[in-house]
Design a protein around this motif. Structure first.
Motif, short mmCIF file in Angstrom:
data_model
loop_
_atom_site.label_atom_id
_atom_site.label_comp_id
_atom_site.label_asym_id
_atom_site.label_seq_id
_atom_site.Cartn_x
_atom_site.Cartn_y
_atom_site.Cartn_z
N LEU A 28 -19.64 -0.86 -41.60
CA LEU A 28 -18.79 -1.39 -43.11
C LEU A 28 -17.53 -0.85 -43.63
CD1 LEU A 28 -19.97 -2.49 -46.17
CD2 LEU A 28 -20.51 0.01 -46.15
N SER A 29 -17.21 -0.37 -43.29
CA SER A 29 -15.58 0.24 -43.00
C SER A 29 -14.98 -0.72 -42.39
CB SER A 29 -15.64 1.78 -42.31
OG SER A 29 -15.40 3.18 -43.10
N SER A 30 -15.54 -0.90 -41.22
CA SER A 30 -14.40 -2.24 -40.83
C SER A 30 -14.25 -3.05 -41.61
CB SER A 30 -15.20 -2.21 -39.34
OG SER A 30 -14.44 -3.24 -38.61
N GLU A 31 -16.16 -4.12 -42.23
CA GLU A 31 -15.93 -5.13 -42.59
C GLU A 31 -14.59 -5.06 -44.02
OE1 GLU A 31 -19.82 -5.94 -41.11
OE2 GLU A 31 -19.82 -5.45 -43.09
N MET A 32 -14.45 -3.29 -44.48
CA MET A 32 -13.67 -3.04 -45.75
C MET A 32 -11.96 -3.59 -45.22
SD MET A 32 -16.03 -0.10 -47.61
CE MET A 32 -14.46 -0.06 -48.93
N GLU A 33 -11.52 -3.19 -44.15
CA GLU A 33 -10.71 -2.89 -43.96
C GLU A 33 -9.94 -4.29 -43.79
OE1 GLU A 33 -10.12 -0.34 -40.50
OE2 GLU A 33 -11.08 1.26 -41.51
N GLN A 34 -10.90 -5.47 -43.27
CA GLN A 34 -10.45 -6.77 -42.86
C GLN A 34 -10.20 -7.47 -43.76
OE1 GLN A 34 -12.89 -7.70 -39.84
NE2 GLN A 34 -12.77 -6.42 -38.61
N GLY A 35 -11.51 -7.01 -45.51
CA GLY A 35 -11.51 -7.85 -46.49
C GLY A 35 -12.65 -8.85 -46.28
N GLY A 37 -15.84 -9.90 -47.52
CA GLY A 37 -16.93 -9.51 -48.26
C GLY A 37 -18.43 -10.35 -48.26
N PRO A 38 -18.11 -11.09 -47.22
CA PRO A 38 -19.25 -11.74 -47.21
C PRO A 38 -20.09 -10.93 -46.12
CG PRO A 38 -18.28 -13.46 -47.23
CD PRO A 38 -17.63 -12.57 -47.33
N GLY A 39 -19.56 -9.86 -45.25
CA GLY A 39 -19.41 -9.14 -44.08
C GLY A 39 -20.41 -7.44 -44.81
N PHE A 40 -19.15 -7.60 -45.50
CA PHE A 40 -19.53 -6.39 -46.04
C PHE A 40 -20.91 -6.00 -47.12
CE2 PHE A 40 -19.44 -4.62 -51.44
CZ PHE A 40 -19.21 -3.55 -50.53
N ARG A 41 -21.13 -7.23 -47.73
CA ARG A 41 -22.22 -7.15 -48.67
C ARG A 41 -23.48 -7.69 -47.77
NH1 ARG A 41 -22.35 -5.56 -52.75
NH2 ARG A 41 -20.42 -6.65 -53.72
N ARG A 42 -23.51 -7.94 -46.86
CA ARG A 42 -24.43 -7.45 -46.18
C ARG A 42 -24.95 -6.48 -45.03
NH1 ARG A 42 -22.47 -11.29 -42.55
NH2 ARG A 42 -21.69 -9.83 -41.28
N ARG A 45 -25.91 -4.24 -47.63
CA ARG A 45 -27.56 -4.26 -48.35
C ARG A 45 -27.71 -3.54 -47.42
NH1 ARG A 45 -27.09 -9.19 -50.02
NH2 ARG A 45 -27.14 -9.71 -47.86
N ALA A 46 -28.00 -3.70 -45.86
CA ALA A 46 -29.02 -3.20 -44.81
C ALA A 46 -28.09 -1.99 -44.31
CB ALA A 46 -28.12 -3.91 -43.37
N LEU A 47 -27.38 -1.54 -44.79
CA LEU A 47 -28.00 0.07 -45.24
C LEU A 47 -28.13 0.82 -45.81
CD1 LEU A 47 -25.94 2.79 -44.41
CD2 LEU A 47 -23.82 2.35 -45.59
N LEU A 48 -28.05 -0.13 -47.21
CA LEU A 48 -28.91 1.25 -48.31
C LEU A 48 -30.95 0.37 -47.96
CD1 LEU A 48 -26.58 -0.09 -50.79
CD2 LEU A 48 -27.23 1.74 -50.56
N ASP A 49 -31.27 -0.83 -47.47
CA ASP A 49 -31.82 -1.24 -46.99
C ASP A 49 -32.70 0.32 -45.75
OD1 ASP A 49 -32.53 -2.92 -48.53
OD2 ASP A 49 -32.54 -4.59 -47.30
N LYS A 50 -32.30 0.76 -44.95
CA LYS A 50 -32.22 1.21 -43.74
C LYS A 50 -32.57 2.89 -44.78
CE LYS A 50 -32.59 0.55 -40.17
NZ LYS A 50 -33.90 0.09 -39.37
N ALA A 72 -24.54 0.91 -55.05
CA ALA A 72 -25.70 1.18 -55.81
C ALA A 72 -25.23 -0.34 -54.71
CB ALA A 72 -24.96 0.35 -57.43
N PRO A 73 -26.37 -1.46 -55.02
CA PRO A 73 -26.40 -2.20 -53.61
C PRO A 73 -25.41 -3.53 -54.31
CG PRO A 73 -28.23 -2.59 -54.70
CD PRO A 73 -27.82 -1.03 -55.24
N ASP A 74 -25.46 -3.87 -55.71
CA ASP A 74 -24.54 -4.68 -56.09
C ASP A 74 -22.85 -4.48 -56.43
OD1 ASP A 74 -25.27 -3.09 -58.35
OD2 ASP A 74 -25.26 -4.61 -59.84
N ALA A 75 -22.21 -2.71 -55.64
CA ALA A 75 -20.97 -2.28 -55.61
C ALA A 75 -19.90 -3.98 -55.31
CB ALA A 75 -21.32 -1.01 -55.53
#
Length: 92
Positions: A28-35, A37-42, A45-50, A72-75
């Motif tokens: 998640l941190s890596s996806e945030m650094e790269q901007g 958005g779709p990877g971040f959202r995915r 969701r996977a982190l919260l589901d786990k 929250a999931p929609d953050a």
């Protein structure tokens, strides 16, 4: 450990699951650094589901001190960035 998912409630989670969650947090941190958005959202969701899968929900009327607070999931990316520490969302 007590984990709060903002807008949802709390779960009791064994410390033994932190390594598994930490891997998702790193992604998640890596996806945030790269901007990414779709990877971040995915990954969010996977982190919260786990967390939901591995944790035991606490009753809604229970107010335990949370050792870890997750978004929250929609953050949005910006909202999650505000929650980050040097270690990401998951310490360790």
């Amino acid at each position: 450990m007590i984990v709060r998912i903002m807008g949802e409630g709390q779960v009791r989670l064994s410390d033994s699951h932190l390594a598994e969650l930490s891997a998702l947090d790193d992604e998640l941190s890596s996806e945030m650094e790269q901007g990414d958005g779709p990877g971040f959202r995915r990954t969010l969701r996977a982190l919260l589901d786990k967390v939901r899968e591995l944790g035991e929900p606490l009753p809604d009327d229970s107010l335990e001190p949370s050792e870890l607070i997750l978004p929250a999931p929609d953050a949005t990316l910006d909202e999650v960035r505000a929650l980050l520490t040097d270690e990401g969302l998951i310490p360790g």
